[in-house]
Design a protein around this motif. Structure first.
Motif, PDB file in Angstrom:
ATOM      1  N   GLU A 108       0.820  -1.206   0.000  1.00 47.21           N
ATOM      2  CA  GLU A 108       0.000   0.000   0.000  1.00 47.21           C
ATOM      3  C   GLU A 108       0.857   1.261   0.000  1.00 47.21           C
ATOM      4  O   GLU A 108       0.549   2.248  -0.660  1.00 47.21           O
ATOM      5  CB  GLU A 108      -0.925   0.019   1.217  1.00 47.21           C
ATOM      6  N   ILE A 110       3.770   1.692  -1.218  1.00 52.51           N
ATOM      7  CA  ILE A 110       4.351   1.889  -2.536  1.00 52.51           C
ATOM      8  C   ILE A 110       3.320   2.384  -3.537  1.00 52.51           C
ATOM      9  O   ILE A 110       3.555   3.302  -4.310  1.00 52.51           O
ATOM     10  CB  ILE A 110       4.978   0.564  -3.021  1.00 52.51           C
ATOM     11  N   SER A 112      -0.110   3.539  -3.042  1.00 54.01           N
ATOM     12  CA  SER A 112      -0.879   4.764  -2.866  1.00 54.01           C
ATOM     13  C   SER A 112      -0.017   5.935  -2.449  1.00 54.01           C
ATOM     14  O   SER A 112      -0.436   7.080  -2.576  1.00 54.01           O
ATOM     15  CB  SER A 112      -2.057   4.550  -1.914  1.00 54.01           C
ATOM     16  N   ARG A 133      -6.350  -4.093  -7.100  1.00 52.38           N
ATOM     17  CA  ARG A 133      -5.931  -2.865  -6.419  1.00 52.38           C
ATOM     18  C   ARG A 133      -5.141  -1.957  -7.368  1.00 52.38           C
ATOM     19  O   ARG A 133      -5.348  -0.744  -7.405  1.00 52.38           O
ATOM     20  CB  ARG A 133      -5.061  -3.255  -5.221  1.00 52.38           C
ATOM     21  N   GLN A 136      -7.390  -0.286 -10.034  1.00 52.86           N
ATOM     22  CA  GLN A 136      -8.165   0.871  -9.585  1.00 52.86           C
ATOM     23  C   GLN A 136      -7.272   2.056  -9.240  1.00 52.86           C
ATOM     24  O   GLN A 136      -7.704   3.200  -9.245  1.00 52.86           O
ATOM     25  CB  GLN A 136      -9.065   0.491  -8.411  1.00 52.86           C
TER      26      GLN A 136
ATOM     27  N   ASP B  43      -9.554   6.611   0.039  1.00 50.39           N
ATOM     28  CA  ASP B  43      -8.348   5.809   0.210  1.00 50.39           C
ATOM     29  C   ASP B  43      -7.107   6.673  -0.002  1.00 50.39           C
ATOM     30  O   ASP B  43      -6.191   6.310  -0.728  1.00 50.39           O
ATOM     31  CB  ASP B  43      -8.349   4.628  -0.773  1.00 50.39           C
ATOM     32  N   TYR B  44      -7.149   7.815   0.669  1.00 53.94           N
ATOM     33  CA  TYR B  44      -6.050   8.756   0.508  1.00 53.94           C
ATOM     34  C   TYR B  44      -4.817   8.351   1.318  1.00 53.94           C
ATOM     35  O   TYR B  44      -4.925   7.856   2.433  1.00 53.94           O
ATOM     36  CB  TYR B  44      -6.485  10.159   0.937  1.00 53.94           C
ATOM     37  N   ARG B  45      -3.642   8.559   0.736  1.00 58.37           N
ATOM     38  CA  ARG B  45      -2.390   8.384   1.472  1.00 58.37           C
ATOM     39  C   ARG B  45      -1.438   9.476   1.017  1.00 58.37           C
ATOM     40  O   ARG B  45      -1.378   9.788  -0.171  1.00 58.37           O
ATOM     41  CB  ARG B  45      -1.782   7.009   1.189  1.00 58.37           C
ATOM     42  N   PRO B  46      -0.714  10.086   1.968  1.00 58.75           N
ATOM     43  CA  PRO B  46       0.133  11.227   1.605  1.00 58.75           C
ATOM     44  C   PRO B  46       1.175  10.855   0.568  1.00 58.75           C
ATOM     45  O   PRO B  46       1.675   9.738   0.544  1.00 58.75           O
ATOM     46  CB  PRO B  46       0.798  11.630   2.918  1.00 58.75           C
ATOM     47  N   ASP B  93      11.044   1.134   3.191  1.00 53.32           N
ATOM     48  CA  ASP B  93      11.164   0.427   1.927  1.00 53.32           C
ATOM     49  C   ASP B  93      12.631   0.180   1.620  1.00 53.32           C
ATOM     50  O   ASP B  93      13.507   0.851   2.158  1.00 53.32           O
ATOM     51  CB  ASP B  93      10.522   1.243   0.803  1.00 53.32           C
TER      52      ASP B  93
END
Lengths: 339, 339
Positions: A108, A110, A112, A133, A136, B43-46, B93
DNA sequence: TTGTAGGCGTTATCAA
DNA sequence: TTGATAACGCCTACAA
């Protein structure tokens, strides 16, 4: 150390430094020389995060690998190496994400977090959440292996069904009547792992076509499992004289079990299958097998992905590999008498 | 999708959204609930790049692996896996850089582009440019293996000298008088690869101490090389009755050569060394060997690195692993009569 | 309890 | 041929 510092020392504006770096507009030789000298002296290189923010491109690819715990097979490892290598040639970095089935933090992050410009997915299943995923999310991606619905994605894959079929035909041609398929692990099959299911399908079809007696076995991805698997096979099906396998990690164990049973390959028993060339050659005697062109596939996956990143309207790319079977020395005529 | 969009939809300012995300200041339940709902819905992520730019931290580690071409050994692969795994646990990561000797594009991009918060260096040499480069860059780093001057860096390493010494003592105790060391490849040794040199040193010291006759051989990191190496050894030094090795990738070939020569392990010939537990157990008969605690080492390397990243004043961390030798079944008393 | 605004380092548009 | 400046998305000091 940033672009402003370089500009100050060279007595120019930041934009001029930027243009020297990118070459996107003419800068007089004199000015460029002065700026370049400062850059070289300070060994300046632009900040990747700032550039990524501004450009909307990170110059990095995500590579989703099977999660730790399960040990990577030699083939998987080679895929990783070939992807990293191909990406490096395009000046792209590779971000590794050890992600299993469903929503994984690393995956996630990576996807989003826009940490990468595209993703390569390994070891996907016929139905795969991660594919959904990614679809979309709009992030370009390429899979190594294909889902049950392969028309909507870009992928590279090996034609396991066709190759295992050829293996069976080869064995039938040699007179073998009772053959076995050693597949990947039962869990993997249960989770809907494509190559496993397609290998089974190809095996069943060829066995039916040639009127053979076929046995199918699941086997863990390691030597120990291969050994146990063959022990059980020999005990339960003494008439079997040949094996086809897609489980290269089990090969050393398969070898040991045949040794223990006192079977000489290929005199008493034949073995063939689909494997990385390296493993086929390492086998004793060298394995007659379809050599999976791993480096080529990894490279192609990267190329497809780079194309998709470059042009959002790029058509889907697909490549089903069906390498020839390399005849080595592990298959021979069926023995006259059953054991 | 960005923080402003979330703010707009929730009818608040961007900072409030940011604070909900970070939890660094109190936000009323009502407001927080409204914001969280929008975040969840979209489904927001910074954006990672923006955050990295602002924070000066990328939340990524660089892992420098041996360049492609040379195939990674099982041990190297396990290091990669364990590092990735440990990093993921810390929500970091891992960026892979396949970098060889000197200045490599990929390595430079990672280091001077500030793409990572720290670097783990694998397979370093006694004198290593990359170490020097990292030292002058100020980027925290940890090496797996240590340079000739180990007092200035953080590292984890295996005590190859000590472990090979123990192996020799074990063989001497069993009555072996003529023993061989199968080392890593000649190129690797020539390039100043530490474990290779330290293994030689440990071997020589122990051989001298016990008054044995010792032979040292270089061997490529693959089965084929191991096979050839042992063939030559047996031909040139027929009196040798035992091998110690640090080259686990050569083990399958070593095995084959002994088979071919008709030598039964451990009755006619003993073999021991330093290897990953997995390979030691896969060997037939199971290998008496010092099991390198790879996962532990990879995890510790990540922990040292994270500490260095967190606190710039952190003292150097070093960890020399000296695992016990696991007695399995590949060593036995020296045979009475020479071959 | 919430909002405003500045700046992280780049690139590119608009001006000169 | 070069320079000033806005904007990428985020975090946080300061203000309200």
């Amino acid at each position: 150390m940033n672009i402003g510092e370089i500009a100050k020392r060279a007595g120019v504006s930041r934009s001029t430094v930027s243009y020297v770096l990118s070459g996107r507009r003419r800068v007089s030789d004199a000015t460029r020389g002065r700026i370049q000298a400062v850059i070289d002296e300070l060994d300046y290189r632009p900040n990747a995060s700032a550039r990524a923010l501004r450009e909307g491109r990170t110059q990095a690819l995500g590579l989703v690998i099977p999660p730790a715990g399960r040990r990577l097979t030699g083939m998987q490892l080679e895929f990783v190496a070939s992807v990293v290598e191909a990406a490096a040639r395009a000046d792209m970095d590779v971000l590794l994400s050890p992600s299993g089935g469903d929503h994984d933090r690393s995956f996630e992050r990576i996807v989003s977090g826009r940490r990468v410009d595209g993703v390569i997915l390994m070891e996907i299943r016929l139905e795969d959440d991660r594919v959904t995923r990614l679809q979309q999310s709009g992030l370009p991606f390429v899979t190594i292996g294909r889902t049950a619905d392969p028309h909507t994605t870009s992928w590279v894959d090996v034609d396991y069904a066709g190759l295992i079929g050829r293996c069976v035909h080869h064995l039938a041609d040699l007179g073998h009547r009772h053959v076995a398929l050693i597949n990947r692990s039962a869990e993997l099959l249960a989770s809907g792992y494509g190559p496993g299911h397609r290998a089974t399908a190809g095996f069943d079809a060829a066995v039916a076509e040639r009127g053979l007696d076929g046995v199918t076995l699941s086997c863990g991805d390691d030597g120990r499992s291969g050994e146990m698997c063959v022990e059980q096979l020999l005990a339960a099906h003494p008439q079997v004289t040949a094996i086809a396998t897609v489980n290269e990690a089990a090969l050393p164990g398969i070898r040991r079990a045949l040794d223990t049973a006192g079977l000489v390959v290929p005199r008493d028993f034949s073995i063939t299958g689909v494997a990385a060339q390296h493993w086929a050659e390492e086998f004793r005697p060298p394995l007659t097998a379809a050599d999976v062109p791993i480096v080529e596939m990894g490279t192609e996956a990267v190329n497809l992905l780079l194309a998709a990143i470059a042009g959002p309207g790029t058509p889907l790319g697909r490549h089903l590999y069906r390498p020839p079977i390399s005849l080595r020395s592990s298959t021979g005529p069926a023995p006259r008498v059953s054991r």
